[in-house]
Design a protein around this motif. Structure first.
Motif, mmCIF file in Angstrom:
data_model
loop_
_atom_site.group_PDB
_atom_site.id
_atom_site.type_symbol
_atom_site.label_atom_id
_atom_site.label_comp_id
_atom_site.label_asym_id
_atom_site.label_seq_id
_atom_site.Cartn_x
_atom_site.Cartn_y
_atom_site.Cartn_z
ATOM 1 N N LYS A 1 0.830 -1.199 0.000
ATOM 2 C CA LYS A 1 0.000 0.000 0.000
ATOM 3 C C LYS A 1 0.867 1.252 0.000
ATOM 4 O O LYS A 1 0.489 2.283 -0.538
ATOM 5 C CB LYS A 1 -0.919 -0.036 1.224
ATOM 6 N N LYS A 2 2.056 1.163 0.605
ATOM 7 C CA LYS A 2 2.916 2.337 0.693
ATOM 8 C C LYS A 2 3.615 2.622 -0.619
ATOM 9 O O LYS A 2 4.084 3.726 -0.846
ATOM 10 C CB LYS A 2 3.974 2.116 1.782
ATOM 11 N N LEU A 3 3.706 1.617 -1.496
ATOM 12 C CA LEU A 3 4.386 1.834 -2.763
ATOM 13 C C LEU A 3 3.499 2.619 -3.713
ATOM 14 O O LEU A 3 2.302 2.395 -3.789
ATOM 15 C CB LEU A 3 4.738 0.489 -3.407
ATOM 16 N N LYS A 4 4.144 3.549 -4.451
ATOM 17 C CA LYS A 4 3.352 4.326 -5.398
ATOM 18 C C LYS A 4 2.985 3.431 -6.578
ATOM 19 O O LYS A 4 3.709 2.547 -6.956
ATOM 20 C CB LYS A 4 4.167 5.519 -5.917
ATOM 21 N N GLY A 5 1.859 3.701 -7.158
ATOM 22 C CA GLY A 5 1.482 2.972 -8.365
ATOM 23 C C GLY A 5 0.666 1.732 -8.097
ATOM 24 O O GLY A 5 0.291 1.020 -9.015
ATOM 25 N N PHE A 6 0.388 1.409 -6.844
ATOM 26 C CA PHE A 6 -0.450 0.265 -6.551
ATOM 27 C C PHE A 6 -1.794 0.745 -6.039
ATOM 28 O O PHE A 6 -1.880 1.437 -5.039
ATOM 29 C CB PHE A 6 0.209 -0.638 -5.503
ATOM 30 N N SER A 7 -2.838 0.328 -6.721
ATOM 31 C CA SER A 7 -4.174 0.717 -6.280
ATOM 32 C C SER A 7 -4.682 -0.312 -5.284
ATOM 33 O O SER A 7 -3.980 -1.257 -4.941
ATOM 34 C CB SER A 7 -5.113 0.756 -7.483
ATOM 35 N N ALA A 8 -5.905 -0.130 -4.847
ATOM 36 C CA ALA A 8 -6.498 -1.094 -3.921
ATOM 37 C C ALA A 8 -6.508 -2.484 -4.533
ATOM 38 O O ALA A 8 -6.321 -3.480 -3.850
ATOM 39 C CB ALA A 8 -7.912 -0.659 -3.552
ATOM 40 N N VAL A 9 -6.711 -2.543 -5.843
ATOM 41 C CA VAL A 9 -6.735 -3.840 -6.524
ATOM 42 C C VAL A 9 -5.379 -4.521 -6.406
ATOM 43 O O VAL A 9 -5.268 -5.702 -6.093
ATOM 44 C CB VAL A 9 -7.124 -3.683 -8.006
ATOM 45 N N GLY A 10 -4.318 -3.735 -6.639
ATOM 46 C CA GLY A 10 -2.979 -4.300 -6.538
ATOM 47 C C GLY A 10 -2.674 -4.775 -5.121
ATOM 48 O O GLY A 10 -2.070 -5.820 -4.916
ATOM 49 N N VAL A 11 -3.103 -3.965 -4.155
ATOM 50 C CA VAL A 11 -2.892 -4.332 -2.757
ATOM 51 C C VAL A 11 -3.612 -5.643 -2.457
ATOM 52 O O VAL A 11 -3.073 -6.539 -1.814
ATOM 53 C CB VAL A 11 -3.394 -3.207 -1.825
ATOM 54 N N SER A 12 -4.835 -5.766 -2.954
ATOM 55 C CA SER A 12 -5.620 -6.967 -2.698
ATOM 56 C C SER A 12 -4.987 -8.193 -3.341
ATOM 57 O O SER A 12 -4.961 -9.273 -2.749
ATOM 58 C CB SER A 12 -7.045 -6.768 -3.223
ATOM 59 N N VAL A 13 -4.479 -8.015 -4.563
ATOM 60 C CA VAL A 13 -3.823 -9.136 -5.252
ATOM 61 C C VAL A 13 -2.613 -9.605 -4.443
ATOM 62 O O VAL A 13 -2.426 -10.797 -4.221
ATOM 63 C CB VAL A 13 -3.395 -8.733 -6.679
ATOM 64 N N SER A 14 -1.793 -8.645 -4.008
ATOM 65 C CA SER A 14 -0.609 -9.027 -3.233
ATOM 66 C C SER A 14 -1.032 -9.705 -1.933
ATOM 67 O O SER A 14 -0.403 -10.656 -1.482
ATOM 68 C CB SER A 14 0.265 -7.808 -2.939
ATOM 69 N N GLY A 15 -2.125 -9.221 -1.351
ATOM 70 C CA GLY A 15 -2.620 -9.834 -0.119
ATOM 71 C C GLY A 15 -3.103 -11.252 -0.351
ATOM 72 O O GLY A 15 -2.827 -12.144 0.456
ATOM 73 N N GLY A 16 -3.815 -11.457 -1.449
ATOM 74 C CA GLY A 16 -4.324 -12.787 -1.759
ATOM 75 C C GLY A 16 -3.197 -13.781 -1.973
ATOM 76 O O GLY A 16 -3.219 -14.904 -1.451
ATOM 77 N N VAL A 17 -2.192 -13.365 -2.743
ATOM 78 C CA VAL A 17 -1.046 -14.248 -2.999
ATOM 79 C C VAL A 17 -0.310 -14.547 -1.697
ATOM 80 O O VAL A 17 0.028 -15.694 -1.396
ATOM 81 C CB VAL A 17 -0.079 -13.611 -4.023
#
Lengths: 159, 108
Positions: free
Chosen positions: A88-104
């Protein structure tokens, strides 16, 4: 507020258990409860989200699960939370990206427990489909979370 | 574009089961592990029914027509039973709650 999120997460988790959807990969699930966690990351403080996640894991395991399922949930949830906070702290990641990383991350955490329990090299062959599954479910939940976020933020501003 | 890649990913997920495992050919031995240690091994050539009875639960494996599958188990989710029939090297059937791993190997 935390109580509401925690209960929601528990309810979503329970509902998911009621509808058994057959997946090709053993142990794969939609992770609907993560919907609440991801949303929470954007409207609550990290410590609150961590508490919500922990409460949900503990209560769900004791109410609906087993000792083993508790460890799987805890490992998956903890890794997922840490990874999501970081992403979440990285620029360029939306909520979707955060969720994907969380799921993995969630799947990897659960897989790590399974690998430790079953000491057989062959379990690692399940890792690629698990990661792919985590990506897909994370994507789906992320889309739902980002759709729900504006409404949630609006609702919370009334407090 | 997004829809296409999503469909592709889902197909990949279902197809992985066949691509990932079994590229080394048909095996000849079934090795059953409980708690990480070898419990028994059987040739795929002879039909057999193998009962694995542990404190954690009961699993029944069946070797039939050169393939092995989990016929029944008393674990809650029955994921092992749903894993189908295997006969190719490195393919596995896993019952996680009972810590049973069934693996196909090339030779004794």
């Amino acid at each position: 507020m935390c109580g509401i999120f925690a209960s929601l997460a528990m309810i979503f988790g329970y509902l998911e258990m009621l509808l058994p959807i057959p997946f090709p990969v053993p142990g794969m699930k939609l992770g609907v409860a993560n919907l609440v966690i991801v949303t929470g990351l954007y409207v609550l403080r990290p410590q609150e989200v961590a508490a919500i996640s922990l409460i949900r894991i503990v209560l769900s395991a004791f109410l609906f699960g087993t000792m083993m399922s508790f460890w799987y949930s805890l490992a998956g949830g903890a890794l997922s939370f840490l990874v999501m906070c970081g992403v979440k702290k990285l620029k360029g990641f939306s909520a979707v990206g955060v969720s994907v990383s969380g799921g993995v991350a969630h799947n990897i955490g659960q897989f790590a427990v399974a690998a430790a329990v079953i000491q057989n090299r062959m379990v690692f062959t399940y890792l690629p489909p698990l990661i792919l599954a985590g990506t897909l479910t994370g994507l789906l939940m992320g889309l739902l979370a980002s759709a729900a976020l504006p409404a949630v933020k609006q609702g919370m501003n009334g407090r | 574009m997004l829809v296409l890649s999503l469909i592709g990913a889902v197909l990949l997920l279902f197809g992985m089961r066949y691509f990932l495992w079994g590229h080394k050919g048909i095996g000849s031995v079934v090795v059953i592990y409980t708690d990480g240690t070898e419990f028994a091994r059987y040739p795929l050539t002879e039909n057999a029914e193998i009962v694995v009875e542990q404190k954690s639960g009961r699993n029944v494996l069946c070797i039939e027509d050169g393939k092995v599958f989990m016929r029944e188990a008393d674990c809650p989710k029955q994921e092992c039973v749903g894993m189908g029939k295997i006969n190719r090297i490195e393919q596995t059937i896993v019952c996680l709650p009972h810590r049973v791993v069934v693996e196909i190997r090339p030779d004794s």
